[in-house]
Design an enzyme around this catalytic site. Sequence first.
Site, PDB file in Angstrom:
ATOM      1  N   CYS A  29       0.641  -1.227  -0.104  1.00 38.56           N
ATOM      2  CA  CYS A  29      -0.233   0.100  -0.039  1.00 38.56           C
ATOM      3  C   CYS A  29       1.047   1.303   0.080  1.00 38.56           C
ATOM      4  O   CYS A  29       1.392   1.459   0.999  1.00 38.56           O
ATOM      5  CB  CYS A  29      -0.965  -0.144   1.409  1.00 38.56           C
ATOM      6  SG  CYS A  29      -1.717   1.518   1.439  1.00 38.56           S
ATOM      7  N   CYS A  32       0.015   3.804   2.546  1.00 37.50           N
ATOM      8  CA  CYS A  32       0.333   3.326   4.058  1.00 37.50           C
ATOM      9  C   CYS A  32       1.669   3.918   4.174  1.00 37.50           C
ATOM     10  O   CYS A  32       2.065   4.285   5.390  1.00 37.50           O
ATOM     11  CB  CYS A  32       0.116   1.893   4.178  1.00 37.50           C
ATOM     12  SG  CYS A  32      -1.579   1.321   3.813  1.00 37.50           S
TER      13      CYS A  32
END
Length: 104
Positions: A29, A32
């Site tokens: 991600c 993230c």
Amino acid sequence: MLQELEADNLQEVVSSNDTVLVQFSASWCGNCRIMKPKFKKLASENENVGFVIVDAEKFPESRKLANVNNLPTFAAFKGGKLVNQVQTNKIDGLIELLNEVTSN
């Protein structure tokens, strides 16, 4: 306190700390990865709050505590209970969540 979960035991961490902010993320991600250093900086500035990073792919039981269905998700727990969560890649959303859980 900042910790990265090594086991699927977020419930224990949340239960044993009064106020906890959690970042649910995954290695693939991008958002993230962008938010992780910001999350760590907030942790260093708020020593009275527990900050926990959870790999949502590895730890499905922990993920269920905040009904995570998108990443990154940030969840705030107070007294062992979920207060609120936000899915964001903006620091402002994370600060709002922190303020919400620490102002009670």
